[in-house]
Design an enzyme around this catalytic site. Structure first.
Site, PDB file in Angstrom:
ATOM      1  N   TRP A 150       0.806  -1.221   0.000  1.00 26.61           N
ATOM      2  CA  TRP A 150       0.000   0.000   0.000  1.00 26.61           C
ATOM      3  C   TRP A 150       0.836   1.267   0.000  1.00 26.61           C
ATOM      4  O   TRP A 150       0.312   2.347  -0.240  1.00 26.61           O
ATOM      5  CB  TRP A 150      -0.955   0.024   1.196  1.00 26.61           C
ATOM      6  CG  TRP A 150      -0.334  -0.252   2.540  1.00 26.61           C
ATOM      7  CD1 TRP A 150      -0.373  -1.427   3.228  1.00 26.61           C
ATOM      8  CD2 TRP A 150       0.397   0.664   3.377  1.00 26.61           C
ATOM      9  NE1 TRP A 150       0.296  -1.310   4.432  1.00 26.61           N
ATOM     10  CE2 TRP A 150       0.770  -0.039   4.550  1.00 26.61           C
ATOM     11  CE3 TRP A 150       0.773   2.005   3.245  1.00 26.61           C
ATOM     12  CZ2 TRP A 150       1.505   0.549   5.577  1.00 26.61           C
ATOM     13  CZ3 TRP A 150       1.506   2.603   4.267  1.00 26.61           C
ATOM     14  CH2 TRP A 150       1.862   1.873   5.424  1.00 26.61           C
ATOM     15  N   LYS A 174      -2.454  -8.631  -7.126  1.00 26.25           N
ATOM     16  CA  LYS A 174      -3.334  -8.199  -6.040  1.00 26.25           C
ATOM     17  C   LYS A 174      -2.760  -6.953  -5.376  1.00 26.25           C
ATOM     18  O   LYS A 174      -1.706  -7.011  -4.735  1.00 26.25           O
ATOM     19  CB  LYS A 174      -3.494  -9.295  -4.985  1.00 26.25           C
ATOM     20  CG  LYS A 174      -4.593  -8.960  -3.944  1.00 26.25           C
ATOM     21  CD  LYS A 174      -4.549  -9.865  -2.749  1.00 26.25           C
ATOM     22  CE  LYS A 174      -3.595  -9.360  -1.686  1.00 26.25           C
ATOM     23  NZ  LYS A 174      -4.012  -8.052  -1.076  1.00 26.25           N
ATOM     24  N   SER A 227       5.610  -7.050   4.415  1.00 26.04           N
ATOM     25  CA  SER A 227       6.339  -7.227   5.665  1.00 26.04           C
ATOM     26  C   SER A 227       7.081  -8.558   5.669  1.00 26.04           C
ATOM     27  O   SER A 227       6.760  -9.475   4.902  1.00 26.04           O
ATOM     28  CB  SER A 227       5.359  -7.193   6.842  1.00 26.04           C
ATOM     29  OG  SER A 227       4.510  -8.333   6.814  1.00 26.04           O
ATOM     30  N   GLU A 248      10.444  -9.044  -1.564  1.00 24.16           N
ATOM     31  CA  GLU A 248      11.003  -7.749  -1.187  1.00 24.16           C
ATOM     32  C   GLU A 248      10.263  -7.345   0.078  1.00 24.16           C
ATOM     33  O   GLU A 248       9.099  -6.949   0.035  1.00 24.16           O
ATOM     34  CB  GLU A 248      10.819  -6.728  -2.308  1.00 24.16           C
ATOM     35  CG  GLU A 248      11.777  -5.536  -2.182  1.00 24.16           C
ATOM     36  CD  GLU A 248      11.272  -4.445  -1.273  1.00 24.16           C
ATOM     37  OE1 GLU A 248      11.681  -4.423  -0.081  1.00 24.16           O
ATOM     38  OE2 GLU A 248      10.473  -3.620  -1.722  1.00 24.16           O
ATOM     39  N   CYS A 282      10.286   1.063   3.032  1.00 21.20           N
ATOM     40  CA  CYS A 282      11.146   0.056   3.641  1.00 21.20           C
ATOM     41  C   CYS A 282      12.622   0.408   3.538  1.00 21.20           C
ATOM     42  O   CYS A 282      13.448  -0.191   4.230  1.00 21.20           O
ATOM     43  CB  CYS A 282      10.881  -1.327   3.034  1.00 21.20           C
ATOM     44  SG  CYS A 282      10.848  -1.346   1.240  1.00 21.20           S
ATOM     45  N   GLU A 379      10.420  -2.677  12.635  1.00 23.86           N
ATOM     46  CA  GLU A 379      10.037  -1.742  11.575  1.00 23.86           C
ATOM     47  C   GLU A 379       8.829  -0.920  12.023  1.00 23.86           C
ATOM     48  O   GLU A 379       7.738  -1.446  12.186  1.00 23.86           O
ATOM     49  CB  GLU A 379       9.724  -2.500  10.287  1.00 23.86           C
ATOM     50  CG  GLU A 379       9.563  -1.599   9.089  1.00 23.86           C
ATOM     51  CD  GLU A 379       9.421  -2.370   7.793  1.00 23.86           C
ATOM     52  OE1 GLU A 379       9.892  -1.870   6.749  1.00 23.86           O
ATOM     53  OE2 GLU A 379       8.849  -3.470   7.811  1.00 23.86           O
TER      54      GLU A 379
END
Length: 487
Positions: A150, A174, A227, A248, A282, A379
């Site tokens: 997102w 997706k 994640s 990734e 990230c 994170e």
């Protein structure tokens, strides 16, 4: 309220047959759309369409596939206003950031992949065994199931479909459940560009739809950006059918600042690198390690720059960063800061939830957290930077590598030899020197350790979506017979 179809399958925008969901503008909290997302049955239809299209698409020449991708790049630019409205309304990122930065970059990515697909070569013919000629051929994998995040809905959809389609694969993609609109529009633009029906299909939904996609027996490869937890779940599900995976995943990028670094450049670069896209990146700078003799000066300078960042309406051209993707995510980010303070850390700037609508959170700099604390190790995925001092080069490297992640890092110094030594010692897929964040279509992007494996962008990304076939041809042997001899 906008009408949204929950799928784009086999060349057509179709209503989903799954649960009804609501899209919310993170800047205002207002509902922007209600629609039915895809169901597991829709996933099956999409995979069947992709499998049927594979035999035709994979046999097209690389040049034919490239022409479609080039037309799609042109259509992205021609539909910039509509795509920008989708991204800003779904994710809350500032209009200028997307329209002037991410969208042109996505178009450049497509143009690069169009060319890279045309230079996808196996090795030349060679005699590897006496009496045989061997050739290595790069072939597409088949149907790729892709899951995009997102935080960069359009760009990372392009990072998946660009190399996969250029190599001759077909795809079921997706998008994240909260940011689907730019990807659904992308499906329509791809059809307008001449992409045959079934080559690119889009299904919306949450984890259950992702699970259905990963588990489908006709999906040959799964590519996910998300994640580390999601990556592990995908690996486990894919292992049951020995599927190929491309991951990734998360990051916790360290920035190592030595005493000889330009403090003003450090402050400017890392304030931006920690807060770009509201820190929902990230590769964002999240851990600031500073040589002790320069620690106070660097912390003060970075805090001053972070405090000057303009947080506000993403549709206002003067805004630097907009809201986080949702109020729930904003509360999660703030929870990290609250727990750090309760454990003895200090907030140098930011750290307060603003009043009013929307999911806004200010750029925040924290000091005094322990190396093994969750703020340093986990994170956060928000505009939060934590600073810690170090005394030696060896200690700086050890602190940086003391992480489950290994996606990105940066080194700030005027000593070229030190920059090279430290760069070679860092466990990261990318390391910048005296900067943090810039990327290019020609350069690979991907991590090590808990940040996953596989590369996005560059020629390496196209190779990720291929398999090598060895073709071995026996040399013909003609035996001499008397009848063949001349008189």
């Amino acid at each position: 309220m906008e009408h949204v179809t929950g799928t784009f399958i086999d060349g057509s925008a179709l209503e989903g047959t799954g649960a009804e969901v609501t899209l919310v503008d993170p800047a205002t909290g207002e509902t922007t759309a209600r629609f039915a997302q895809a169901s597991a049955a829709d996933v099956g239809v999409a995979v069947a369409a992709a499998r049927a299209a594979f035999s035709t698409w994979s046999r097209k020449t690389a040049g034919e596939r490239a022409r479609v991708l080039l037309r799609l790049a042109d259509l992205l630019e021609a539909n910039a206003e509509a795509l920008t409205a989708c991204e800003v309304g779904d994710s809350g990122k500032p209009t200028a950031v997307f329209a002037d930065g991410e969208l042109p970059f996505a178009a450049d990515n497509l143009r690069f992949f169009a060319g890279a697909g045309r230079s996808l070569e196996g090795s030349g013919a060679g005699v590897l065994s006496d009496g045989y000629t061997s050739m290595l051929i790069r072939r597409p994998v088949g149907v790729v199931g892709a899951v995009a995040p997102w935080n960069f809905p359009l760009v990372m959809a392009i990072w998946k479909l660009g190399p996969a389609l250029a190599a001759g694969n077909t795809m079921v993609l997706k998008p994240a459940p909260t940011t689907p609109r730019s990807t659904l529009l992308l499906g329509k633009l791809a059809a307008e560009a001449g992409l045959p029906a079934g080559v690119l299909n889009v299904v919306t939904g949450g984890a259950d739809i992702g699970e259905a996609l990963v588990a489908h027996p006709d999906v040959a490869m799964v590519s996910i950006t998300g994640s580390s937890r999601a990556g592990r779940a995908v690996m486990g599900a894919a292992a049951a059918q020995t599927k190929r995976v491309h991951l990734e995943l998360g990051g916790k990028a360290p920035a190592l600042v030595f005493a000889d670094a330009d403090v003003a450049a450090v402050a400017q670069g890392l304030a931006m690198a920690a807060t770009y896209n509201s820190g929902q990146d990230c590769t964002a700078a999240t851990r600031l390690y500073v040589e002790r003799s320069a620690y106070d000066a660097v912390v003060e300078a970075v805090a001053e720059r972070m405090a000057a960042i303009r947080v506000g309406d993403p549709r206002d051209p003067s805004t630097d960063i907009g809201p986080l993707v949702s109020r729930e995510h904003r509360d999660r980010v703030h929870g990290f800061v609250e727990r750090a303070v309760a454990a003895g850390a200090k907030v140098v700037c930011g750290g307060e939830v603003p009043e009013g609508p929307g999911a806004y959170y200010p750029p925040t700099l924290v000091t005094g957290a322990a190396q093994d604390s969750e703020l340093v190790q986990d994170e956060v995925f928000g505009p939060v930077l934590v600073a810690l001092p170090f005394d030696t080069e060896e200690q700086a490297v050890a602190l940086a590598n003391h992480s489950a992640y290994g996606l990105a890092s940066s080194v700030w110094t005027s000593d070229v030899s030190r920059a090279l030594r430290v760069t070679h010692s860092l466990e990261a897929g990318v390391t910048w020197v005296n900067d943090h964040l810039p990327i290019a279509s020609e350069a690979p992007h991907g991590g090590v350790k808990g940040s996953g494996f596989g590369k996005d962008m560059s020629h390496e990304a196209v190779l990720e979506y291929t398999v090598t076939q060895h073709v071995m041809v026996k040399h013909a042997v003609v035996e001499a017979h008397d009848s063949f001899r001349p008189a």
